[in-house]
Design an enzyme around this catalytic site. Structure first.
Site, short mmCIF file in Angstrom:
data_model
loop_
_atom_site.label_atom_id
_atom_site.label_comp_id
_atom_site.label_asym_id
_atom_site.label_seq_id
_atom_site.Cartn_x
_atom_site.Cartn_y
_atom_site.Cartn_z
CG HIS A 141 -2.04 -0.99 1.16
ND1 HIS A 141 -1.80 -2.33 1.32
CD2 HIS A 141 -3.39 -0.88 1.01
CE1 HIS A 141 -2.95 -3.00 1.27
NE2 HIS A 141 -3.93 -2.15 1.08
CD GLU A 303 -12.30 -5.83 2.61
OE1 GLU A 303 -12.49 -5.55 3.80
OE2 GLU A 303 -11.43 -5.29 1.90
CB CYS A 321 -14.24 2.32 1.92
SG CYS A 321 -13.44 3.01 3.38
CB CYS A 397 -10.19 2.05 5.35
SG CYS A 397 -11.31 0.62 5.34
#
Length: 608
Positions: A141, A303, A321, A397
């Site tokens: 990331h 997800e 998100c 997040c």
């Protein structure tokens, strides 16, 4: 102060020009108290949570302040940057010296953590040192964190005039330009967002190299880079080149962030072919992979988006998100095309899929947003809604993402062209010289006044059959253009009973309730009958004002009790439901569920 529009996507190249903070301002009605709670409670408490979780300590350690080891996930910095972005938009909306000091103090720590060559990622720096940079980019990331830092820096300079974080961001972006691309390191981050960020930095600074690198990152997808690292390309939206893809797939947040960044690239490079591909992808997502709430992501596993029409109500992941990323993508598509369908999509996601992710108080959150919770549900995962709304998560997040969305919401209301102002979302406030008054979504009347006759284009939602402007009928599903000093829009808010495409097997034979932009849910707290076994009778529900949940309008209908649990084998030939007495049914807006207690909840109910 930056001369660029104070908007999260300040493009000048699309069919519509965004009106940012200051040009469009929410002053009352439905959204104002939510923004107030976000600014007064959520953002300050969010900084406290980041302190407790160790995110801020990581940056201090990377800056040489204190001793210790990195804490938390490898992407911990990203939540700090989303908080900084939220704080900047909040300062732009409502200047406050204490908030500005918080922003400046934290910015100084971030700047001190940056390496001389521009590299910045506190967890990688602490755990792996310089030799560990970009060694596991699929999962590290590093670009994702860089993207959120850049977005925070852009928001900060646009809303405070401070350039300290922008200097960090440009130094980091220059490092990325020098490191990645053809003839350099050929690699992509496992989690997109850098694409959106680099384009916005280009819009802010005019540095073409940032746009070029954003385009390279978009074009590099789908050519085997991630697969060559031994990972599944589908999960990372890397199976098919972006301009060849016909749908979204894999991890839902990754997919929509990438699509939003690709839309930015298409806008700024006048790439009609790429934009057409993104239109196809959005249309396919909206017609086959989106929940009635606007939620995105059907699978807990990965997800991820599921297959076409794979939209289970009880196992919906629909990450908060993902709704935010969907709003960001739809907004960019709206700017690019001017088509009302994207503003309709924003409205559905905003009032339902997004807003369900935050409590009425503004400081408790859902990570996952299912459309059904059984009364006996057992929370087998830390993100399970059966646990109730939570103040923070190990993977945090969603909370700062919600904060930055609410703080910048004014920038999603309206756009302009050379000859008109377009109003896409209805809220009490000021848009240029226009004064807007409305109790929407509880009431469908929107009054607009101006000092002189002004050309205004008003979005008429696709559900708003029978809408009028100054008494004249207007068609649903587009924009009504009017030139006047006083305008009255009326959107009929008759409750609607909607069904699903029969290919959505999980809810075949069921119906959901809607009113205006709101999807409704039947929650156990309001109903005597067991919601798990409740069937809805065909008669249309009625709308009633209430004092529930900050004063929502509820829907009242009639249903029949189910037979409940039957002992024995549940699969028999010619089985029929045995329904009981008729009962009253009360439904509340889906966004407001789980603000009193955790119990059974359903959006889709079988017909009685």
């Amino acid at each position: 102060m930056s001369a660029v529009t104070r908007s999260p996507a300040a493009t000048t190249k699309g069919r519509r020009r965004p009106l940012g903070l200051g040009q469009a301002t929410i002053t009352g009605g439905f959204w104002a108290p939510r923004q107030t709670r976000n600014g007064l409670d959520a953002i300050p408490s969010g900084q406290d949570q980041l302190e407790k979780a160790g995110n801020l300590q990581n940056l201090r350690l990377a800056a040489g302040i204190g001793e210790g080891e990195a804490i938390g996930p490898v992407f911990a910095d990203s939540d700090v940057y989303k908080w900084l972005e939220a704080a900047a938009w909040e300062y732009g909306r409502n200047p406050d010296e204490d908030l500005l000091k918080r922003i400046r103090d934290l910015t100084a720590v971030v700047a001190a953590a940056q390496r001389e060559d521009g590299y910045l990622d506190s967890v990688v720096q602490l755990r792996y040192g310089d030799e560990g940079r970009y060694q596991q980019l699929v999962w590290s990331h590093e670009h994702y964190c860089a993207g959120h830092l850049i977005q925070a820096a852009v928001a900060q300079v646009r809303c405070t005039g401070d350039t300290a974080l922008l200097e960090v961001a440009t130094k980091l972006a220059d490092h990325l330009v020098a490191t990645f691309g053809d003839g350099k390191t050929v690699d992509v981050d496992g989690h997109p967002v850098i694409e959106m960020a680099l384009v916005e930095l280009y819009r802010e600074t005019g540095t073409a190299a940032y746009l070029d690198l954003a385009k390279w990152f978009v074009e590099a997808r789908g050519h085997g880079i991630i697969e060559n690292h031994g990972h599944s390309p589908t999960y990372f939206s890397d199976r098919v080149p972006v301009r060849e893809a016909t749908t979204v797939e894999g991890h839902s947040v990754r997919a929509v962030y990438l699509a939003a960044g690709a839309t930015d690239v298409a806008l700024e490079t006048d790439d009609a072919e790429l934009l057409d591909a993104l239109k196809r992808q959005f249309d396919h997502m909206w017609s086959t992979k989106t929940y009635v709430t606007g939620g995105l992501g059907a699978r807990w596993e990965g997800e991820a988006f599921g297959d076409e029409y794979e939209l289970p109500a009880d196992r919906a992941y629909a990450e908060t998100c993902a709704a935010i990323g969907g709003i960001q993508w739809a907004w960019r598509m709206l700017l690019a095309t001017g088509e009302a369908s994207y503003a309709d999509a924003i409205e559905r996601m905003l009032y339902n899929g997004f807003l369900a992710g935050v409590s009425l108080a503004g400081t408790e959150y859902f990570y996952v947003n299912p459309l059904q919770l059984r009364g006996a549900a057992h929370p087998d995962n830390g993100r399970s809604p059966a646990l109730g709304r939570r103040g923070w998560f190990d993977c945090a997040c969603c909370p700062p993402n919600i904060m930055r969305t609410l703080a910048s919401l004014d920038g999603y209301l309206a756009t302009a062209t050379d000859d008109a102002i377009q109003i896409h979302q209805y809220a009490t406030g000021v848009i240029g010289d226009l004064q807007v008054e409305t109790a929407y979504p509880w009431d469908g009347t929107v009054r607009i006044t101006a000092p002189k006759p002004t050309v205004v284009e008003l979005r008429i939602p696709g559900w708003a059959e029978g809408a009028t402007v100054n008494g004249d009928p207007v068609a649903a599903g587009g924009y009504a253009r009017v030139e006047a000093a006083e305008i009255e829009l009326h959107l009929p808010l008759t409750p609607r009973v909607v069904g699903a495409d029969p290919r959505v097997d999980a809810v075949r034979g069921c119906v959901a309730l809607e009113r205006g932009p709101l999807v409704y849910a039947v929650e156990q707290a309001d109903n005597e009958a067991d919601v798990d076994d409740l069937h809805l009778l065909p008669e249309a529900p009625t709308a009633e004002e209430s004092e529930l949940l900050d004063g929502v309008t509820v829907l009242k209908g009639r249903g029949r009790r189910g037979e409940g649990h039957r002992p024995g084998w549940p699969f028999v030939v010619d089985a029929q439901d045995v329904l009981g007495d008729e009962v009253d049914v009360t439904a509340v807006p889906y966004y407001a569920w789980a603000n009193r207690e955790i119990g059974a909840m359903r959006v889709w109910l079988p017909r009685g």
